[in-house]
Motif scaffolding. Sequence first.
Motif, mmCIF file in Angstrom:
data_model
loop_
_atom_site.group_PDB
_atom_site.id
_atom_site.type_symbol
_atom_site.label_atom_id
_atom_site.label_comp_id
_atom_site.label_asym_id
_atom_site.label_seq_id
_atom_site.Cartn_x
_atom_site.Cartn_y
_atom_site.Cartn_z
ATOM 1 N N HIS A 238 -15.604 15.087 -14.378
ATOM 2 C CA HIS A 238 -15.039 15.644 -15.342
ATOM 3 C C HIS A 238 -14.219 14.368 -15.759
ATOM 4 O O HIS A 238 -13.593 13.134 -14.404
ATOM 5 C CB HIS A 238 -12.844 16.321 -14.739
ATOM 6 N N HIS A 239 -13.633 13.903 -17.370
ATOM 7 C CA HIS A 239 -13.263 12.993 -17.578
ATOM 8 C C HIS A 239 -11.359 12.929 -17.391
ATOM 9 O O HIS A 239 -10.356 13.536 -18.378
ATOM 10 C CB HIS A 239 -13.225 12.679 -18.929
ATOM 11 N N ILE B 245 -18.278 19.510 -11.040
ATOM 12 C CA ILE B 245 -17.850 19.106 -12.326
ATOM 13 C C ILE B 245 -18.070 18.038 -13.341
ATOM 14 O O ILE B 245 -17.072 17.432 -12.078
ATOM 15 C CB ILE B 245 -16.637 20.058 -13.166
ATOM 16 N N THR C 43 -7.667 22.321 -17.805
ATOM 17 C CA THR C 43 -7.817 22.137 -20.331
ATOM 18 C C THR C 43 -6.497 23.287 -20.365
ATOM 19 O O THR C 43 -6.056 23.002 -21.821
ATOM 20 C CB THR C 43 -9.158 22.452 -20.188
ATOM 21 N N VAL D 167 -14.790 9.456 -14.601
ATOM 22 C CA VAL D 167 -15.210 10.714 -14.455
ATOM 23 C C VAL D 167 -15.154 11.141 -13.357
ATOM 24 O O VAL D 167 -14.959 10.020 -12.634
ATOM 25 C CB VAL D 167 -16.945 11.057 -14.761
ATOM 26 N N GLN E 270 -11.131 22.242 -12.974
ATOM 27 C CA GLN E 270 -11.406 22.233 -14.833
ATOM 28 C C GLN E 270 -10.914 22.363 -15.708
ATOM 29 O O GLN E 270 -10.006 22.562 -16.668
ATOM 30 C CB GLN E 270 -12.984 21.143 -14.831
#
Length: 112
Positions: A41-42, A39, A65, A53, A61
């Motif tokens: 991810h930012h 993945i 979140t 990223v 991830q």
Amino acid sequence: MARRHSRQDPYGELDREAEAPAAPVLCWLCGRPTGKTIIWHHPVPKSRGGRDVVPMHAICQQALTTNFTNAELQRHGMDVEALLANPNVRKFVDWVAKKDPDFTASTAKKQR
């Protein structure tokens, strides 16, 4: 005139042993090698102006979140140590360290 390459090996003199296998991509959060699924991810959410990223496991991830809002992620930015200072994230990373790189599981709901 003789052939330059043999029919069996059209690339001839390439040294196949010199080709090293690609180095494994490490997860930005937990530091384990990623599996088949990576993945991107930012760390700073795109909605908050993030452009960079980083590679992560899907479960890592989800843990981020779940434990942080977009505003909190923006404040921490690319500082993974600040994210690991959160007791929930530290507990998760210690737990997932013993798992297979392709391990997936559902994570807890948001704590907000």
